[in-house]
Design a protein around this motif. Sequence first.
Motif, PDB file in Angstrom:
ATOM      1  N   LYS A  77       0.762  -1.149   0.134  1.00 59.38           N
ATOM      2  CA  LYS A  77       0.167  -0.465   0.264  1.00 59.38           C
ATOM      3  C   LYS A  77       1.013   1.876   0.106  1.00 59.38           C
ATOM      4  N   LEU A  78       2.144   1.103   0.453  1.00 62.34           N
ATOM      5  CA  LEU A  78       2.797   2.554   0.880  1.00 62.34           C
ATOM      6  C   LEU A  78       3.362   3.168  -0.731  1.00 62.34           C
ATOM      7  N   ILE A  79       3.530   1.662  -1.361  1.00 66.50           N
ATOM      8  CA  ILE A  79       4.482   1.821  -2.378  1.00 66.50           C
ATOM      9  C   ILE A  79       3.267   1.619  -3.781  1.00 66.50           C
ATOM     10  N   ASN A  80       2.022   2.115  -3.439  1.00 63.32           N
ATOM     11  CA  ASN A  80       1.898   1.853  -4.760  1.00 63.32           C
ATOM     12  C   ASN A  80       1.714   0.769  -6.076  1.00 63.32           C
ATOM     13  N   ALA A  81       2.280  -0.720  -5.158  1.00 61.03           N
ATOM     14  CA  ALA A  81       2.378  -1.603  -5.758  1.00 61.03           C
ATOM     15  C   ALA A  81       0.909  -2.015  -6.747  1.00 61.03           C
ATOM     16  N   LYS A  82       1.941  -2.054  -7.706  1.00 56.08           N
ATOM     17  CA  LYS A  82       0.415  -2.591  -8.800  1.00 56.08           C
ATOM     18  C   LYS A  82       0.966  -4.015  -9.036  1.00 56.08           C
ATOM     19  N   ASN A  83       2.303  -4.257  -9.339  1.00 50.42           N
ATOM     20  CA  ASN A  83       2.857  -5.128 -10.767  1.00 50.42           C
ATOM     21  C   ASN A  83       3.723  -5.648  -9.543  1.00 50.42           C
ATOM     22  N   THR A  84       3.628  -7.254  -9.720  1.00 49.99           N
ATOM     23  CA  THR A  84       4.678  -7.870  -8.327  1.00 49.99           C
ATOM     24  C   THR A  84       4.923  -9.227  -8.562  1.00 49.99           C
ATOM     25  N   ILE A  85       6.103  -9.894  -7.640  1.00 48.53           N
ATOM     26  CA  ILE A  85       6.302 -11.366  -8.456  1.00 48.53           C
ATOM     27  C   ILE A  85       6.651 -11.516  -6.493  1.00 48.53           C
ATOM     28  N   GLU A  86       5.931 -13.051  -7.001  1.00 47.10           N
ATOM     29  CA  GLU A  86       5.920 -13.937  -5.422  1.00 47.10           C
ATOM     30  C   GLU A  86       6.860 -15.017  -5.538  1.00 47.10           C
ATOM     31  N   ILE A  87       7.729 -14.969  -5.124  1.00 52.54           N
ATOM     32  CA  ILE A  87       8.579 -16.634  -5.208  1.00 52.54           C
ATOM     33  C   ILE A  87       8.463 -17.450  -3.778  1.00 52.54           C
ATOM     34  N   GLY A  88       7.730 -18.492  -3.986  1.00 44.26           N
ATOM     35  CA  GLY A  88       7.626 -19.098  -2.882  1.00 44.26           C
ATOM     36  C   GLY A  88       6.017 -19.453  -2.097  1.00 44.26           C
ATOM     37  N   VAL A  89       4.983 -19.916  -3.016  1.00 45.63           N
ATOM     38  CA  VAL A  89       3.318 -20.060  -2.435  1.00 45.63           C
ATOM     39  C   VAL A  89       3.198 -20.775  -1.695  1.00 45.63           C
ATOM     40  N   PHE A  90       3.373 -21.866  -1.644  1.00 41.36           N
ATOM     41  CA  PHE A  90       3.005 -22.798  -0.372  1.00 41.36           C
ATOM     42  C   PHE A  90       1.134 -22.815  -0.524  1.00 41.36           C
ATOM     43  N   THR A  91       0.373 -22.537   0.436  1.00 39.24           N
ATOM     44  CA  THR A  91      -1.031 -22.673   0.111  1.00 39.24           C
ATOM     45  C   THR A  91      -1.407 -21.419   0.004  1.00 39.24           C
ATOM     46  N   GLY A  92      -0.396 -20.143  -0.294  1.00 42.02           N
ATOM     47  CA  GLY A  92      -0.344 -18.845  -0.601  1.00 42.02           C
ATOM     48  C   GLY A  92      -1.587 -17.435   0.022  1.00 42.02           C
ATOM     49  N   TYR A  93      -0.474 -17.799   1.759  1.00 42.57           N
ATOM     50  CA  TYR A  93      -1.486 -16.792   2.871  1.00 42.57           C
ATOM     51  C   TYR A  93      -0.621 -15.788   1.893  1.00 42.57           C
ATOM     52  N   SER A  94       0.739 -15.471   2.199  1.00 45.00           N
ATOM     53  CA  SER A  94       0.837 -14.606   1.430  1.00 45.00           C
ATOM     54  C   SER A  94       1.180 -13.905   0.185  1.00 45.00           C
ATOM     55  N   LEU A  95       0.642 -14.998  -0.603  1.00 49.03           N
ATOM     56  CA  LEU A  95      -0.238 -14.340  -2.268  1.00 49.03           C
ATOM     57  C   LEU A  95      -1.588 -13.484  -1.958  1.00 49.03           C
ATOM     58  N   LEU A  96      -2.376 -14.247  -0.810  1.00 50.31           N
ATOM     59  CA  LEU A  96      -3.454 -13.336  -0.487  1.00 50.31           C
ATOM     60  C   LEU A  96      -3.603 -12.169   0.157  1.00 50.31           C
ATOM     61  N   SER A  97      -2.347 -12.075   1.062  1.00 52.24           N
ATOM     62  CA  SER A  97      -2.038 -10.660   1.657  1.00 52.24           C
ATOM     63  C   SER A  97      -1.837 -10.008   0.514  1.00 52.24           C
ATOM     64  N   THR A  98      -1.300 -10.294   0.087  1.00 44.87           N
ATOM     65  CA  THR A  98      -0.785  -9.041  -1.762  1.00 44.87           C
ATOM     66  C   THR A  98      -1.431  -8.907  -1.711  1.00 44.87           C
ATOM     67  N   ALA A  99      -2.892 -10.245  -2.703  1.00 42.08           N
ATOM     68  CA  ALA A  99      -3.991  -9.711  -3.817  1.00 42.08           C
ATOM     69  C   ALA A  99      -4.447  -9.089  -3.298  1.00 42.08           C
ATOM     70  N   LEU A 100      -4.691  -9.009  -2.086  1.00 41.91           N
ATOM     71  CA  LEU A 100      -5.413  -8.470  -1.352  1.00 41.91           C
ATOM     72  C   LEU A 100      -5.582  -6.813  -1.114  1.00 41.91           C
ATOM     73  N   ALA A 101      -4.871  -6.512  -1.277  1.00 44.50           N
ATOM     74  CA  ALA A 101      -3.561  -5.409  -0.795  1.00 44.50           C
ATOM     75  C   ALA A 101      -3.321  -4.356  -2.350  1.00 44.50           C
ATOM     76  N   LEU A 102      -3.895  -5.053  -3.218  1.00 49.96           N
ATOM     77  CA  LEU A 102      -3.175  -4.366  -4.821  1.00 49.96           C
ATOM     78  C   LEU A 102      -4.380  -4.005  -4.740  1.00 49.96           C
ATOM     79  N   PRO A 103      -4.633  -2.661  -6.141  1.00 47.39           N
ATOM     80  CA  PRO A 103      -5.538  -2.324  -6.588  1.00 47.39           C
ATOM     81  C   PRO A 103      -6.164  -3.196  -7.975  1.00 47.39           C
ATOM     82  N   GLU A 104      -7.473  -3.190  -7.970  1.00 52.63           N
ATOM     83  CA  GLU A 104      -8.320  -4.057  -8.610  1.00 52.63           C
ATOM     84  C   GLU A 104      -7.558  -5.216 -10.242  1.00 52.63           C
ATOM     85  N   ASP A 105      -7.005  -4.033 -10.547  1.00 46.39           N
ATOM     86  CA  ASP A 105      -5.922  -4.352 -11.867  1.00 46.39           C
ATOM     87  C   ASP A 105      -4.454  -5.208 -11.193  1.00 46.39           C
TER      88      ASP A 105
END
Length: 175
Positions: A77-105
Amino acid sequence: MAANNGEDQQNQLSGHKELAHKSLLQSDALYQYILETSVFPREHESLKELREMTEKHPWNLMATPPDEGQLLRMLIKLINAKNTIEIGVFTGYSLLSTALALPEDGKILALDVSREYYELGLPIIEKAGVAHKIDFREGPALPVLDELLEDESNKGTFDFVFVDADKDELSQKGD
Ligand SMILES: C[S@@+](CC[C@H](N)C(=O)[O-])C[C@H]1O[C@@H](n2cnc3c(N)ncnc32)[C@H](O)[C@@H]1O
């Protein structure tokens, strides 16, 4: 967030103890206090569901703890990130945190050697309405990063990368 009954709280407490080992904080009691007073009350209901599902997995210690999930959210949110990479997903906790924080697009290129882990959390990610932000690719991250680096048009297109696997090897790609 829905109010917890006693049994729910007991389940959460047993989860804390395991997660505390990964915390930067040395005191389990302090970590537990922070979880109860600050982290859990702010945790999105889908993240709670994913965390509780993951706690039953034999490799649950691999999961990103909820306080780190909130740190990720804050940074994005602080850097208004829009396009990100995640390496190491496992069941997706950090992925879902990121997806919820990102804008709709917003978009996440999500890399993991195991699709099986990702698919455990996928129904919860879909229910949260953010699966459209995720481009999951199964396989080792390094060749994908090499490919991205080779293509000049990718320069400057990613504004946030979360490396949660193979950190020694992948840190060489940090530039
Ligand atoms: C610490 S866990 C990731 C935890 C995850 N960020 C979360 O929020 O639960 C590490 C993950 O990295 C994956 N992994 C290990 N080596 C990898 C590699 N070279 N490329 C991509 N994924 C890898 C593993 O399959 C595992 O799911």
